[in-house]
Design an enzyme around this catalytic site. Sequence first.
Site, PDB file in Angstrom:
ATOM      1  N   TRP A 288      11.866   2.971  -2.845  1.00 33.57           N
ATOM      2  CA  TRP A 288      11.815   3.325  -1.419  1.00 33.57           C
ATOM      3  C   TRP A 288      12.416   4.719  -1.225  1.00 33.57           C
ATOM      4  CZ3 TRP A 288      13.135  -1.653  -3.039  1.00 33.57           C
ATOM      5  CH2 TRP A 288      12.228  -2.660  -2.650  1.00 33.57           C
TER       6      TRP A 288
ATOM      7  N   HIS B 252      11.744  -0.116   5.242  1.00 31.94           N
ATOM      8  CA  HIS B 252      10.953  -1.342   5.405  1.00 31.94           C
ATOM      9  C   HIS B 252      11.584  -2.175   6.522  1.00 31.94           C
ATOM     10  CE1 HIS B 252      13.525  -3.104   1.806  1.00 31.94           C
ATOM     11  NE2 HIS B 252      14.251  -2.463   2.689  1.00 31.94           N
TER      12      HIS B 252
ATOM     13  N   ARG C  41       9.184   6.742   5.160  1.00 30.38           N
ATOM     14  CA  ARG C  41       9.471   7.048   3.749  1.00 30.38           C
ATOM     15  C   ARG C  41       9.290   8.529   3.484  1.00 30.38           C
ATOM     16  NH1 ARG C  41       7.240   1.819   0.572  1.00 30.38           N
ATOM     17  NH2 ARG C  41       8.272   0.326   1.957  1.00 30.38           N
TER      18      ARG C  41
ATOM     19  N   GLN D 111       5.276  -2.140   9.627  1.00 30.22           N
ATOM     20  CA  GLN D 111       5.296  -3.332   8.777  1.00 30.22           C
ATOM     21  C   GLN D 111       5.494  -4.548   9.672  1.00 30.22           C
ATOM     22  OE1 GLN D 111       8.257  -3.206   5.640  1.00 30.22           O
ATOM     23  NE2 GLN D 111       6.844  -2.136   4.264  1.00 30.22           N
TER      24      GLN D 111
ATOM     25  N   VAL E  50      13.880 -11.217  -3.415  1.00 25.23           N
ATOM     26  CA  VAL E  50      13.243 -12.539  -3.556  1.00 25.23           C
ATOM     27  C   VAL E  50      13.206 -12.956  -5.028  1.00 25.23           C
ATOM     28  CG1 VAL E  50      11.805 -12.556  -1.468  1.00 25.23           C
ATOM     29  CG2 VAL E  50      10.978 -11.373  -3.505  1.00 25.23           C
TER      30      VAL E  50
ATOM     31  N   ALA F 197      10.173 -15.221   2.403  1.00 24.59           N
ATOM     32  CA  ALA F 197      10.046 -14.005   3.199  1.00 24.59           C
ATOM     33  C   ALA F 197       8.764 -13.308   2.778  1.00 24.59           C
ATOM     34  CB  ALA F 197      11.242 -13.085   2.962  1.00 24.59           C
TER      35      ALA F 197
END
Length: 332
Positions: free
Chosen positions: A157, A175, A201, A215, A258, A300
């Site tokens: 990122w 994000h 970004r 997003q 995650v 998520a």
Amino acid sequence: MAETQTGESVVGLKDDAVAALLVAESSEQLEAWRVEFLGRKGRLTTVLRGLGSLDIEQRKVAGAAANHLRVELETLFEERQQQAISTRAPAGSIDVTLPGRKSSLGGLHPSTQMIREITQAFNEMGFQTIEGPEIELERYNFDLLNIPAGHPARDKWDTIWVDSESRGDMLLRTHTSPMQARVMETSDPPVRVVVPGKCYRYESTDATHEWHFNQVEGLAVDEGITFADLKGTLYEFARRIFGASRKVRFRCDYFPFVEPGVDMSIDWNGNWIEILGAGMVHPKVLEGVGYDSSKYTGFAFGMGPERVSMLRNDINDIRHFFANDLRFLTQF
Ligand code: DAH
């Protein structure tokens, strides 16, 4: 009272003239007023001409009064004329006989339309829509998402940092995932939210990359949530947005927040197109916000609504969304 042979008094003339001037608005009315009172054969001129027939004493008094009135009326006339010019549209600028034109109404931006469609699909599955800050703290954008300083995943990122004298940990969120931590920090499970919003970004643009874009993040945490819930929810989402017959594929992917992580692609004319990242919320993320990770689990996901819209509407360049070209925007 100064009176001439015509019998018109200067005072009476003044009253008439002032009253008539106040109601004269158009240039035609003003000109008619000028002719009536100050014109060559006008009423004041007639009074002035009549002075000659008066005896010397009367002439002095009436003459002074009439001349004074002339100056006064000329001044008032000029003022009224100026007033009329400044409040009137220039002659000929409005054609009152033209038919009315339809006023053009704005519409929702294509990104907004897509965001609403996506969030509505999840709202109907029990997710609540919330929003969060675009200027974010490093702690939420990275640390609480299991991306500590020095973690190689930070390279994924490219960040626009905020130049601040007071603190060095502010950035434009890269994000919408930081809202996962913010929501969990302030509420107890069960949690079911979708978070649409702008992200930024530090990267060069091309047909599929913008330095700012939207997003939609999703988060569900409760007791007993499994990977089957993730798949079921995202299948249902794809069915609503892309239609019942659209094929969907999950593949393993890596995102620090995650475990396991996946990406989801949909079949688009024989090609698999990736539309979102997802996974089971990492225990470290749950622990970081004070949730008991032995009791609660969750999933998520995060997707780019512009990308979804590009697929659905056959748009070949993401930069169209932000170029403000009405030829593009009015097609939606
Ligand atoms: N935040 C990720 C990105 O910007 C997308 C994402 C991936 C969000 C996986 C998630 C997730 O919530 O589980 O690329």
